[in-house]
Scaffold this motif. Structure first.
Motif, PDB file in Angstrom:
ATOM      1  N   ASP A  18       5.595  -2.528  -4.564  1.00  0.00           N
ATOM      2  CA  ASP A  18       4.431  -2.048  -5.302  1.00  0.00           C
ATOM      3  C   ASP A  18       4.458  -0.524  -5.448  1.00  0.00           C
ATOM      4  O   ASP A  18       4.120   0.012  -6.508  1.00  0.00           O
ATOM      5  CB  ASP A  18       3.145  -2.477  -4.590  1.00  0.00           C
ATOM      6  N   MET A  19       4.865   0.166  -4.397  1.00  0.00           N
ATOM      7  CA  MET A  19       4.973   1.620  -4.471  1.00  0.00           C
ATOM      8  C   MET A  19       5.990   2.024  -5.530  1.00  0.00           C
ATOM      9  O   MET A  19       5.761   2.958  -6.309  1.00  0.00           O
ATOM     10  CB  MET A  19       5.378   2.181  -3.101  1.00  0.00           C
ATOM     11  N   MET A  62       6.650  -6.195   0.236  1.00  0.00           N
ATOM     12  CA  MET A  62       5.900  -6.184  -1.018  1.00  0.00           C
ATOM     13  C   MET A  62       5.229  -4.833  -1.249  1.00  0.00           C
ATOM     14  O   MET A  62       5.070  -4.401  -2.402  1.00  0.00           O
ATOM     15  CB  MET A  62       4.857  -7.302  -1.021  1.00  0.00           C
ATOM     16  N   GLU A  63       4.885  -4.154  -0.168  1.00  0.00           N
ATOM     17  CA  GLU A  63       4.290  -2.817  -0.298  1.00  0.00           C
ATOM     18  C   GLU A  63       5.317  -1.840  -0.865  1.00  0.00           C
ATOM     19  O   GLU A  63       4.995  -1.008  -1.723  1.00  0.00           O
ATOM     20  CB  GLU A  63       3.792  -2.329   1.057  1.00  0.00           C
ATOM     21  N   ALA A  64       6.545  -1.936  -0.397  1.00  0.00           N
ATOM     22  CA  ALA A  64       7.615  -1.066  -0.908  1.00  0.00           C
ATOM     23  C   ALA A  64       7.848  -1.321  -2.390  1.00  0.00           C
ATOM     24  O   ALA A  64       8.061  -0.376  -3.174  1.00  0.00           O
ATOM     25  CB  ALA A  64       8.901  -1.305  -0.114  1.00  0.00           C
ATOM     26  N   LYS A  82      14.204  -6.125   7.405  1.00  0.00           N
ATOM     27  CA  LYS A  82      13.499  -5.667   6.203  1.00  0.00           C
ATOM     28  C   LYS A  82      14.476  -5.200   5.133  1.00  0.00           C
ATOM     29  O   LYS A  82      14.237  -5.405   3.933  1.00  0.00           O
ATOM     30  CB  LYS A  82      12.523  -4.548   6.559  1.00  0.00           C
ATOM     31  N   ASN A  91      11.618   3.782  -0.378  1.00  0.00           N
ATOM     32  CA  ASN A  91      10.328   3.769   0.315  1.00  0.00           C
ATOM     33  C   ASN A  91      10.456   3.144   1.696  1.00  0.00           C
ATOM     34  O   ASN A  91       9.865   3.628   2.676  1.00  0.00           O
ATOM     35  CB  ASN A  91       9.293   3.002  -0.515  1.00  0.00           C
ATOM     36  N   ILE A 119       6.419  -0.099   6.664  1.00  0.00           N
ATOM     37  CA  ILE A 119       5.730  -0.761   5.560  1.00  0.00           C
ATOM     38  C   ILE A 119       6.330  -2.138   5.306  1.00  0.00           C
ATOM     39  O   ILE A 119       7.443  -2.439   5.734  1.00  0.00           O
ATOM     40  CB  ILE A 119       5.787   0.079   4.262  1.00  0.00           C
ATOM     41  N   GLY A 120       5.575  -2.981   4.574  1.00  0.00           N
ATOM     42  CA  GLY A 120       6.048  -4.312   4.257  1.00  0.00           C
ATOM     43  C   GLY A 120       6.918  -4.319   3.011  1.00  0.00           C
ATOM     44  O   GLY A 120       6.948  -3.350   2.237  1.00  0.00           O
TER      45      GLY A 120
END
Length: 282
Positions: A155-156, A151-153, A105, A141, A148-149
């Protein structure tokens, strides 16, 4: 969404105070981190020399990619060390290698960020710069919550940096002098190369002996000079800079309510003044 005007100077002082409480010396950790990066750079240069001798360009490419990827993971470990200091936790030297626990990741997110910034930069320079600040907290993040994924990181980070991009830019600007000092040998090398090329174009007679001597140094010698100089300079500012930026990250989490352990946003302008003008993209 509330935006807090961060007292940069006070946050720097607080970061210095926190670093003095670290059980493992920040200078020692920084020296270990940058020393390993120096070894990686040296290995990259040596593998390139082997390729030039015909031993194998495939090996050189493999080593270059490997050193680049390992450098990303070591960078993650250094940030995790600084995060532990801000939480008042003990961080050992082995913390530098904690990024290997979620190496896929770490590498994937770094690559996605690089691609996104490059795509925005194709539109113009300014969109690329804005994108770099938009994704500034994505890696943090992930480091806080490896579950977390990617793309989630991202977006956050987009939500956390709303209203803080300009403040982050000013933070970087306040360290410009240190960054320039750390890059001084590279600047000298670039100037020597440019002078030699310009001399050839305009037909100047001869090149100063000092420039000739500097250009006669091998690539490996320049890597050692550049990395050792950067290491020494970085000892005096890098830990403070990293802990200060993490302070920005914590403030952005708190005011946006987005992120691991973030508290819901408050409406009373907690610990700072709220500036409505900051509620835009910057």
């Amino acid at each position: 969404m509330m935006v807090q005007q961060i007292d940069r100077k006070q946050l720097k002082r607080d970061s210095k105070a926190l670093l003095r409480t670290a059980q493992v010396s920040p200078m020692a950790m920084t020296a270990l981190y940058l020393g390993l990066v120096l070894v990686l750079d040296a290995a990259d240069v040596l593998s390139g020399g082997s390729a030039a001798l015909g031993i194998g360009s495939l090996l050189s490419t493999f080593v270059s990619v490997l050193t680049w990827l390992v450098g990303m993971v070591l960078s993650a470990g250094f940030v995790l060390y600084c995060m532990a200091i801000r939480r008042g936790e003990r961080a050992e030297f082995l913390t530098l290698f904690d990024g290997f626990a979620f190496v896929g990741k770490v590498i994937g997110l770094n690559i996605v960020i690089t691609v996104f910034i490059a795509l925005w930069s194709m539109l113009f320079v300014i969109p690329g710069i804005v994108a770099a600040y938009r994704y500034r907290f994505a890696l943090y993040n992930l480091y806080e919550n490896p579950g977390i994924g990617i793309m989630e990181a991202l977006d956050m980070s987009k939500r956390q940096t709303v209203g803080y991009k300009a403040q982050l830019f000013l933070l970087d600007l306040s360290y410009y002098g240190w960054a320039f000092l750390a890059a001084l040998p590279s600047a000298v090398l670039e100037w020597c190369v440019s002078y030699q090329e310009l001399s050839a174009i305009v037909g100047l007679a001869g090149t100063p002996a000092l420039i000739t001597s500097l250009l006669a140094l091998s690539d490996f010698s320049w890597i050692l000079i550049i990395d050792l100089w950067s290491l020494v300079v970085s000892l005096f500012y890098l830990p403070v800079y990293q802990c200060t930026e993490l302070g920005y990250f914590e403030t952005a989490k708190s005011t946006s309510g987005v992120g691991f352990g973030a508290e819901p946003p408050r409406q009373d302008g907690w610990n700072g003044r709220i500036h409505p003008d900051d509620l835009g993209g910057w």
